[in-house]
Design an enzyme around this catalytic site. Structure first.
Site, short mmCIF file in Angstrom:
data_model
loop_
_atom_site.label_atom_id
_atom_site.label_comp_id
_atom_site.label_asym_id
_atom_site.label_seq_id
_atom_site.Cartn_x
_atom_site.Cartn_y
_atom_site.Cartn_z
N GLN A 128 0.84 -1.20 0.00
CA GLN A 128 0.00 0.00 0.00
C GLN A 128 0.88 1.25 0.00
O GLN A 128 1.60 1.49 0.98
CB GLN A 128 -0.87 -0.02 1.27
CG GLN A 128 -1.74 1.21 1.44
CD GLN A 128 -2.58 1.12 2.72
OE1 GLN A 128 -2.29 0.32 3.60
NE2 GLN A 128 -3.60 1.92 2.81
N GLY A 129 0.80 2.03 -1.06
CA GLY A 129 1.65 3.23 -1.16
C GLY A 129 0.85 4.49 -0.94
O GLY A 129 0.57 5.24 -1.90
N SER A 131 1.24 6.56 2.48
CA SER A 131 1.98 7.51 3.34
C SER A 131 3.26 7.99 2.67
O SER A 131 3.94 7.24 1.96
CB SER A 131 2.34 6.83 4.66
OG SER A 131 1.20 6.32 5.27
N GLU A 246 -9.86 -1.08 5.65
CA GLU A 246 -8.77 -1.32 6.59
C GLU A 246 -9.27 -1.18 8.03
O GLU A 246 -8.87 -1.91 8.91
CB GLU A 246 -7.65 -0.30 6.35
CG GLU A 246 -6.45 -0.49 7.24
CD GLU A 246 -5.24 0.36 6.81
OE1 GLU A 246 -4.14 -0.16 6.86
OE2 GLU A 246 -5.43 1.53 6.43
N GLU A 387 -4.99 9.36 17.96
CA GLU A 387 -5.46 10.76 18.06
C GLU A 387 -6.47 11.06 16.95
O GLU A 387 -7.48 11.72 17.19
CB GLU A 387 -4.27 11.73 17.97
CG GLU A 387 -3.33 11.71 19.17
CD GLU A 387 -2.33 10.56 19.13
OE1 GLU A 387 -2.25 9.86 18.10
OE2 GLU A 387 -1.64 10.34 20.14
C1 FAD Z 1 3.66 -0.65 11.42
C2 FAD Z 1 3.24 0.36 10.41
C3 FAD Z 1 2.91 -0.04 9.14
C4 FAD Z 1 2.50 0.89 8.19
N1 FAD Z 1 2.24 0.44 6.92
C5 FAD Z 1 1.89 1.33 5.97
C6 FAD Z 1 1.70 0.91 4.63
O1 FAD Z 1 1.85 -0.27 4.30
N2 FAD Z 1 1.39 1.83 3.70
C7 FAD Z 1 1.21 3.14 4.02
O2 FAD Z 1 0.87 3.91 3.13
N3 FAD Z 1 1.41 3.60 5.28
C8 FAD Z 1 1.75 2.72 6.26
N4 FAD Z 1 1.97 3.16 7.55
C9 FAD Z 1 1.93 4.59 7.82
C10 FAD Z 1 0.76 5.04 8.67
O3 FAD Z 1 -0.43 5.04 7.94
C11 FAD Z 1 1.10 6.44 9.19
O4 FAD Z 1 2.22 6.28 10.06
C12 FAD Z 1 -0.02 7.09 9.94
O5 FAD Z 1 -1.06 7.44 9.07
C13 FAD Z 1 0.44 8.35 10.71
O6 FAD Z 1 1.12 9.23 9.86
P1 FAD Z 1 2.58 9.81 10.21
O7 FAD Z 1 3.45 8.65 10.62
O8 FAD Z 1 3.03 10.64 9.07
O9 FAD Z 1 2.36 10.70 11.50
P2 FAD Z 1 1.77 12.17 11.54
O10 FAD Z 1 0.53 12.25 10.74
O11 FAD Z 1 2.87 13.12 11.21
O12 FAD Z 1 1.40 12.31 13.06
C14 FAD Z 1 2.38 12.60 14.09
C15 FAD Z 1 1.61 12.72 15.41
O13 FAD Z 1 0.71 13.85 15.33
C16 FAD Z 1 -0.62 13.43 15.62
N5 FAD Z 1 -1.58 14.15 14.76
C17 FAD Z 1 -1.47 14.39 13.42
N6 FAD Z 1 -2.54 15.06 12.98
C18 FAD Z 1 -3.36 15.26 14.04
C19 FAD Z 1 -4.61 15.89 14.21
N7 FAD Z 1 -5.27 16.43 13.19
N8 FAD Z 1 -5.17 15.89 15.46
C20 FAD Z 1 -4.53 15.31 16.51
N9 FAD Z 1 -3.31 14.71 16.41
C21 FAD Z 1 -2.74 14.67 15.20
C22 FAD Z 1 -0.64 11.95 15.27
O14 FAD Z 1 -1.68 11.27 15.96
C23 FAD Z 1 0.74 11.50 15.72
O15 FAD Z 1 0.76 11.26 17.11
C24 FAD Z 1 2.39 2.26 8.53
C25 FAD Z 1 2.72 2.68 9.82
C26 FAD Z 1 3.15 1.75 10.75
C27 FAD Z 1 3.52 2.25 12.13
#
Ligand code: FAD
Length: 411
Positions: A128-129, A131, A246, A387
């Site tokens: 899944q691409g 993020s 999902e 969150e």
């Molecule tokens: C084990 C694992 C597998 C994954 N696999 C995939 C995958 O296969 N394909 C894929 O596309 N992605 C994947 N992901 C990515 C995942 O979807 C993202 O990590 C997730 O959506 C959070 O985005 P971020 O890491 O950029 O954090 P951010 O969005 O930058 O968030 C950072 C912090 O800020 C908080 N935050 C952000 N916005 C808000 C808001 N509006 N209100 C309150 N708090 C907020 C968040 O809750 C978090 O604590 C995976 C992640 C993990 C950990």
């Protein structure tokens, strides 16, 4: 509250139970059952084929696309029987659960004919691409671009946290195809072949030595124009459907693995005497009660689907928030019970296990509980952070005002 299932599901339950008894190795799932390394290897290699021959992979899909057209109740019973037997019921998580249903809902007839058979028989692996480094919770900020060149898209950009990209034949990818359109418009949902020049997969190693997610870099990567799902520049809507799948898939069986794990934790507490500690007993009772709540939440989601009341997003957010945070607390309890022993690596690394689910490394052999503790840290992040789930609960369940958006430049 009546939790009994309609009587017409019983013959189907018996049919699945009989099939499992006929096809699983003798004694499977009973205490003391074990397999030699060769037997396990042979089982792993042939099980997807066996499931496919039985028609159980994605059995709820329409018959014309290779499913059995099972009703919702039949699918629930199917999942329950496989969970009871502790038998795997899928070919490829991303194919079966995310992109497959999305193609069935939004894809062209050609896309269905081309991709669905490979999803059902497990010959196409997916990742899944979505993020990117600056687009996670705020997914619509994604910057990966796809530009048309004749009959092909040319893709440039970077994805991150891409689970199983190292094994994938295809990636379902969100890319900006109209840079001049507003943020949520101008995105397309593309099915891109991974095995081609310009795709670079860099594993991200985790604390337990596993590397099941990756950074993926795209440099002039090509994809047929016809591989857009749901129409050009319409990817946001399509992606929201995928995220809905999902978030909502576990229903009545999701709690079972936590119950099994809790049994392991209780066994560890009995073995080292911590079970006599009243505070530990209290925390174990809390953990058990929370698994029970998960089970009831599952029935609630099922009732919602059966009644067509469409509270899926709100229920999904409540459930995800609850199970992920509960699991983290329970795994912290597990480590407290193990005490100093939790720091000793007592697992046995199995080089023949399916690489896609393998935890740890041969020089860092984590036990099941240690692996689960580490993985539980990620559960409040993937599939929408805790969150973000709280924002959804606040807005859709409690009716609170919408989260303020950042002011536009100059405003
Ligand atoms: C084990 C694992 C597998 C994954 N696999 C995939 C995958 O296969 N394909 C894929 O596309 N992605 C994947 N992901 C990515 C995942 O979807 C993202 O990590 C997730 O959506 C959070 O985005 P971020 O890491 O950029 O954090 P951010 O969005 O930058 O968030 C950072 C912090 O800020 C908080 N935050 C952000 N916005 C808000 C808001 N509006 N209100 C309150 N708090 C907020 C968040 O809750 C978090 O604590 C995976 C992640 C993990 C950990």
């Amino acid at each position: 509250m009546d939790l009994s299932y309609p009587p017409e599901t019983e013959p189907f339950r018996k049919e699945i139970r009989a099939w499992l008894a006929d096809h699983l190795p003798e004694g499977w799932g009973t205490p003391g059952f074990s397999m030699t390394r060769e037997e396990r290897k042979a089982f792993n290699a042939s099980w997807t084929e066996t499931l496919f021959a039985g028609g159980w992979i994605c059995a709820s899909w329409p018959k014309e696309y290779g499913g059995k057209g099972l009703s919702l109740m039949e699918s629930v019973v199917l999942n329950e029987e496989f969970a009871r037997a502790q038998a795997p019921l899928r070919a490829d998580f991303f194919g079966d659960t995310l992109v497959g249903p999305t193609i069935l809902q939004w894809g062209t007839e050609e896309q269905k004919q081309h991709f669905i058979p490979g999803i059902l028989n497990g010959t196409i692996s997916w990742c899944q691409g979505f993020s990117e480094p600056d687009a996670g919770s705020d997914l619509a900020s994604l910057k990966t671009r796809a530009e048309l060149d004749g009959d092909e898209w040319v893709i440039n950009g970077q994805k991150v946290w891409t689970t199983q990209a190292q094994f994938a034949d295809y990636i379902f990818l969100l890319a900006r195809t109209d840079p001049d359109a507003p943020k949520h418009a101008g995105i397309s949902y593309l099915l891109v072949p991974m095995k081609q020049p310009g795709v670079e997969v860099r594993p991200i190693e985790q604390v337990d030595g596993s590397a099941d997610f990756n950074e993926v870099f795209f440099t002039n990567v090509r994809c047929p124009r016809a591989n857009v799902v749901g129409g050009e520049h319409n990817g946001w809507k399509v992606a929201m459907t995928t995220l809905g799948f999902e978030r909502g898939s576990s229903a009545t069986t999701g709690h079972r693995r936590f119950l099994r794990e809790l049994d392991q934790i209780i066994a560890a507490a009995r073995a080292n005497g911590r079970v006599e500690d009243p505070l530990i007993r209290q925390r174990l009772a809390t953990a058990w009660s929370k698994v029970k709540i998960m089970e009831i939440n599952g029935y609630r989601s099922l009732t919602d689907s059966l009644n067509g009341t469409h509270h899926t997003a709100a229920l999904g957010a409540c459930n995800k928030m609850f199970w992920t945070e509960t699991h983290q607390q329970t795994m912290e309890l597990a480590l407290d019970i193990l005490g100093m022993d939790a720091q000793v690596l007592t697992g046995s690394f199995d080089p023949d296990a399916d690489e896609r689910v393998q935890r740890g490394r041969d020089d860092y052999p984590v036990s099941d509980l240690q692996a689960s503790f580490f993985f539980s840290r990620s559960e409040t992040i993937w599939g929408g952070t805790a969150e973000i789930q709280r924002n959804i609960v606040g807005e859709r369940v409690l009716g609170l005002p919408k989260e303020p958006k950042p002011a536009a430049a100059g405003a």
